[in-house]
Design a protein around this motif. Structure first.
Motif, PDB file in Angstrom:
ATOM      1  N   LEU A 175     -28.076  12.382 -28.272  1.00  0.00           N
ATOM      2  CA  LEU A 175     -27.462  10.944 -28.349  1.00  0.00           C
ATOM      3  C   LEU A 175     -28.522  10.021 -28.364  1.00  0.00           C
ATOM      4  N   GLY A 176     -29.697  10.084 -27.776  1.00  0.00           N
ATOM      5  CA  GLY A 176     -30.602   9.020 -27.868  1.00  0.00           C
ATOM      6  C   GLY A 176     -31.059   8.762 -29.177  1.00  0.00           C
ATOM      7  N   THR A 177     -31.262   9.895 -29.934  1.00  0.00           N
ATOM      8  CA  THR A 177     -31.633   9.920 -31.356  1.00  0.00           C
ATOM      9  C   THR A 177     -30.614   9.143 -32.318  1.00  0.00           C
ATOM     10  N   PHE A 178     -29.490   9.483 -32.187  1.00  0.00           N
ATOM     11  CA  PHE A 178     -28.164   8.842 -32.753  1.00  0.00           C
ATOM     12  C   PHE A 178     -28.087   7.552 -32.498  1.00  0.00           C
ATOM     13  N   ILE A 179     -28.281   7.338 -31.420  1.00  0.00           N
ATOM     14  CA  ILE A 179     -28.349   5.864 -31.104  1.00  0.00           C
ATOM     15  C   ILE A 179     -29.587   4.944 -31.791  1.00  0.00           C
ATOM     16  N   LEU A 180     -30.649   5.570 -31.761  1.00  0.00           N
ATOM     17  CA  LEU A 180     -31.813   4.996 -32.425  1.00  0.00           C
ATOM     18  C   LEU A 180     -31.720   5.096 -33.990  1.00  0.00           C
ATOM     19  N   TRP A 181     -31.174   5.859 -34.398  1.00  0.00           N
ATOM     20  CA  TRP A 181     -30.763   5.981 -35.891  1.00  0.00           C
ATOM     21  C   TRP A 181     -29.710   4.869 -36.285  1.00  0.00           C
ATOM     22  N   PRO A 215     -39.815  22.469 -20.668  1.00  0.00           N
ATOM     23  CA  PRO A 215     -38.457  21.975 -21.584  1.00  0.00           C
ATOM     24  C   PRO A 215     -37.923  20.581 -20.938  1.00  0.00           C
ATOM     25  N   GLY A 216     -37.187  20.113 -21.454  1.00  0.00           N
ATOM     26  CA  GLY A 216     -36.487  18.824 -21.308  1.00  0.00           C
ATOM     27  C   GLY A 216     -35.232  19.092 -20.267  1.00  0.00           C
ATOM     28  N   SER A 217     -34.900  18.200 -19.643  1.00  0.00           N
ATOM     29  CA  SER A 217     -33.719  18.450 -18.673  1.00  0.00           C
ATOM     30  C   SER A 217     -32.153  18.341 -19.370  1.00  0.00           C
ATOM     31  N   ASN A 218     -32.152  17.690 -20.729  1.00  0.00           N
ATOM     32  CA  ASN A 218     -30.935  17.660 -21.155  1.00  0.00           C
ATOM     33  C   ASN A 218     -31.102  17.114 -22.749  1.00  0.00           C
ATOM     34  N   LEU A 219     -30.803  18.202 -23.536  1.00  0.00           N
ATOM     35  CA  LEU A 219     -30.960  18.099 -24.867  1.00  0.00           C
ATOM     36  C   LEU A 219     -29.653  17.410 -25.581  1.00  0.00           C
ATOM     37  N   THR A 220     -28.807  17.297 -24.759  1.00  0.00           N
ATOM     38  CA  THR A 220     -27.637  16.606 -25.190  1.00  0.00           C
ATOM     39  C   THR A 220     -27.867  15.109 -25.223  1.00  0.00           C
ATOM     40  N   LEU A 221     -28.311  14.806 -24.116  1.00  0.00           N
ATOM     41  CA  LEU A 221     -28.899  13.284 -23.900  1.00  0.00           C
ATOM     42  C   LEU A 221     -29.809  13.008 -25.171  1.00  0.00           C
ATOM     43  N   ALA A 261     -33.929   5.103 -23.823  1.00  0.00           N
ATOM     44  CA  ALA A 261     -33.645   5.858 -22.537  1.00  0.00           C
ATOM     45  C   ALA A 261     -33.080   7.366 -22.270  1.00  0.00           C
ATOM     46  N   MET A 262     -32.084   7.347 -23.416  1.00  0.00           N
ATOM     47  CA  MET A 262     -31.428   8.594 -23.270  1.00  0.00           C
ATOM     48  C   MET A 262     -32.411   9.756 -24.117  1.00  0.00           C
ATOM     49  N   LEU A 263     -33.230   9.320 -24.910  1.00  0.00           N
ATOM     50  CA  LEU A 263     -33.949  10.453 -25.369  1.00  0.00           C
ATOM     51  C   LEU A 263     -34.815  10.806 -24.496  1.00  0.00           C
ATOM     52  N   GLU A 264     -35.706   9.903 -23.729  1.00  0.00           N
ATOM     53  CA  GLU A 264     -36.582  10.238 -22.748  1.00  0.00           C
ATOM     54  C   GLU A 264     -36.075  11.128 -21.709  1.00  0.00           C
ATOM     55  N   ALA A 265     -34.718  10.593 -21.192  1.00  0.00           N
ATOM     56  CA  ALA A 265     -34.323  11.197 -20.113  1.00  0.00           C
ATOM     57  C   ALA A 265     -33.871  12.640 -20.269  1.00  0.00           C
ATOM     58  N   GLY A 266     -33.543  12.781 -21.446  1.00  0.00           N
ATOM     59  CA  GLY A 266     -33.186  14.171 -22.190  1.00  0.00           C
ATOM     60  C   GLY A 266     -34.405  15.182 -22.226  1.00  0.00           C
ATOM     61  N   LEU A 267     -35.639  14.418 -22.477  1.00  0.00           N
ATOM     62  CA  LEU A 267     -36.848  15.240 -22.807  1.00  0.00           C
ATOM     63  C   LEU A 267     -37.735  15.491 -21.641  1.00  0.00           C
ATOM     64  N   LEU A 321     -34.969   4.041 -15.210  1.00  0.00           N
ATOM     65  CA  LEU A 321     -35.806   2.594 -14.690  1.00  0.00           C
ATOM     66  C   LEU A 321     -36.631   2.075 -15.342  1.00  0.00           C
ATOM     67  N   LYS A 322     -37.437   2.948 -15.719  1.00  0.00           N
ATOM     68  CA  LYS A 322     -38.888   2.348 -16.743  1.00  0.00           C
ATOM     69  C   LYS A 322     -38.098   1.530 -17.777  1.00  0.00           C
ATOM     70  N   ASN A 323     -37.062   2.410 -18.532  1.00  0.00           N
ATOM     71  CA  ASN A 323     -36.753   1.625 -19.823  1.00  0.00           C
ATOM     72  C   ASN A 323     -35.980   0.267 -19.842  1.00  0.00           C
ATOM     73  N   ILE A 324     -35.042   0.261 -18.683  1.00  0.00           N
ATOM     74  CA  ILE A 324     -34.504  -1.085 -18.521  1.00  0.00           C
ATOM     75  C   ILE A 324     -35.456  -2.091 -17.940  1.00  0.00           C
ATOM     76  N   THR A 325     -36.336  -1.754 -17.048  1.00  0.00           N
ATOM     77  CA  THR A 325     -37.453  -2.942 -16.551  1.00  0.00           C
ATOM     78  C   THR A 325     -38.123  -3.151 -17.717  1.00  0.00           C
ATOM     79  N   LEU A 326     -38.722  -2.176 -18.558  1.00  0.00           N
ATOM     80  CA  LEU A 326     -39.507  -2.879 -19.571  1.00  0.00           C
ATOM     81  C   LEU A 326     -39.054  -3.506 -20.471  1.00  0.00           C
ATOM     82  N   TYR A 327     -37.704  -3.261 -20.994  1.00  0.00           N
ATOM     83  CA  TYR A 327     -37.126  -4.501 -21.808  1.00  0.00           C
ATOM     84  C   TYR A 327     -36.988  -5.452 -20.919  1.00  0.00           C
TER      85      TYR A 327
END
Length: 442
Positions: free
Chosen positions: A241-247, A232-238, A59-65, A76-82
């Motif tokens: 963060l998403g990448t570290f969470i996935l890691w 470009p994505g909206s927020n590379l910080t997010l 969710a954070m990776l996609e929101a940032g990109l 919304l898609k990420n919480i719903t698909l889960y």
């Protein structure tokens, strides 16, 4: 071996390792069984909630990109698909994927039945809680659906996407997963995929690729003159963060796929898997960093993020048998794949918003092919057959479902809605309302 057989053999090994207590008295034997049961169950539960946390990472990776105007939609898609995966896997997927002796077509198609969990009195306490096993398998299913979400971002309607998610998690993923992990024909063939480079990641990648081809690119992404226009994505910080969470979540993804923690050997193997998984991610990230600096004269953060993820996907097919150096090299190849496949997709006008196809499909194929390099029990022929079989099945099934949805419901938002952004057009809200067009200060 099937996961069921692996579990039984590991449970026996765990009981033996927990000692001579088995030879002392029936009471001691019962205690030893309970200890094995508790440790194995704990491994599944910890691994399961770590993999569930990967949903936040996606969710954070996609929101940032994605661009600002589509952030709420991706969230919304990420919480719903889960949530959808939780229900469809309970109602259909789990027993379809792990039919035991209830195959409808032996080795090919499992049983259609609703999952029920026995109480403690009805369980075999020599292994692990059925509930913990169900939860662990469930979160893998949800991961497959998350892969599709990012690729098709910014131009697909919400409800058609969710309809495909139902079909993917209820049927496509469990059926092909049963061929190996449920004891099906690929397992009998000798196909090896320890934690799912192909069964999870490439499967999601194939579904995403077919969807991207049918859906088409975002408006303005590719010019008539052949030029590629960056978005470009909206927020590379997010995104970071998403990448570290996935890691972090990947330690549960690969580590708990050992499927047992009831012996010294199991504990040692889980630790080895953790170390190899971490090293492969680092190898992918550093390789992408160096390559982008050399090729583009500037380091590219998004490539480095996806390089780390590609390293993780690459090691997932066999995280136990490589050495640390071999793990680094396997992950490094994943980083190379990302750097070269991302621009290749743009050249052939396949619009993958977050880079999921290079990361999950291409690196997943590489990781599966690499298994025989470190695992003497694997063969290249079986690996290739498994990759092709799963790729063909998922691609054909996805194409049928995508086209049916496109015909009867429609897939794509209008150009006006795409320009407006799906947050406003589909949801009537914005992730960052104070920065939106026409916002007011009070």
């Amino acid at each position: 071996m099937t996961r069921t057989l692996i579990r039984k053999s590991l449970s026996i090994a765990g009981l033996a390792a927990l000692g001579g207590v088995l030879l002392v008295s029936p009471a001691a034997a019962e205690v030893s069984e309970e200890v094995t049961y508790v440790f194995n169950t704990t491994l599944f539960l910890i691994g399961g909630f770590l993999v569930m946390w990967m949903a936040a990472g996606f969710a954070m990776l996609e929101a940032g990109l994605v661009r600002t105007k589509n952030v709420a939609m991706q969230s919304l898609k990420n919480i719903t698909l889960y949530s959808i995966a939780c229900l469809t896997y309970m109602l259909i997927g789990y027993n379809l994927m792990y039919p035991g002796d209830a195959w409808m077509s032996q080795g090919w198609l499992g049983a259609f039945s609703v999952t029920s969990l026995p109480g403690h009195e009805g369980e075999d306490i020599t292994y692990a809680s059925v509930g913990s096993d169900f939860f662990f398998q469930l979160v893998f299913c949800a991961t497959t659906a998350s892969i599709v979400s990012g690729t098709l971002a910014e131009r697909i309607k919400l409800w058609p996407f969710l309809a495909f998610t139902v079909l993917l998690t209820a049927f496509i993923y469990p059926i092909q997963g049963s061929w190996k992990w449920g004891g099906g024909w690929l397992d009998a063939l000798g196909f090896n995929d320890f934690a799912g480079s192909t069964i999870v990641h490439s499967a999601g990648g194939w579904a995403a690729l077919i969807g991207a081809v049918i859906l088409g690119a975002r408006k303005g992404k590719y010019g008539a003159d052949g030029r590629i226009h960056p978005m470009p994505g909206s927020n590379l910080t997010l995104a970071t963060l998403g990448t570290f969470i996935l890691w972090l979540g990947w330690f549960g993804f690969n580590g708990a796929s050992q499927l047992a923690l009831g012996s010294l050997g199991d504990a040692s193997d889980v630790a080895r898997i953790f170390a190899n998984t971490n090293t492969a991610a680092a190898g992918g990230a550093i390789t992408a960093l160096i390559l982008t600096q050399v090729i583009y004269k500037k380091a590219d953060l998004t490539m480095v993020l996806n390089g780390a993820l590609a390293g993780l996907v690459s090691i997932t097919a066999e995280p136990l048998t490589p050495t640390l150096v071999e793990s680094m090299m396997i992950g490094a190849v994943g980083g190379v794949i990302v750097v070269f496949v991302v621009p290749l997709l743009d050249k052939i006008r396949i619009d993958d918003v977050v880079g999921a196809i290079p990361v999950h499909l291409c690196a997943g194929i590489w990781g599966t092919l690499a298994v025989p390099l470190t695992n003497g029990d694997a063969s290249f022929s079986a690996q290739i057959i498994g990759i092709l079989a799963i790729g063909i099945f998922v691609s054909v099934a996805s194409a049928i479902f995508w086209l049916l949805i496109k015909t009867f419901i429609g897939l794509r938002v209008s150009e006006e809605e795409e320009d407006m952004g799906l947050d406003k057009a589909e949801l009537g809200m914005e992730a960052y309302p104070e920065f939106g067009r026409g916002s007011q200060t009070f």
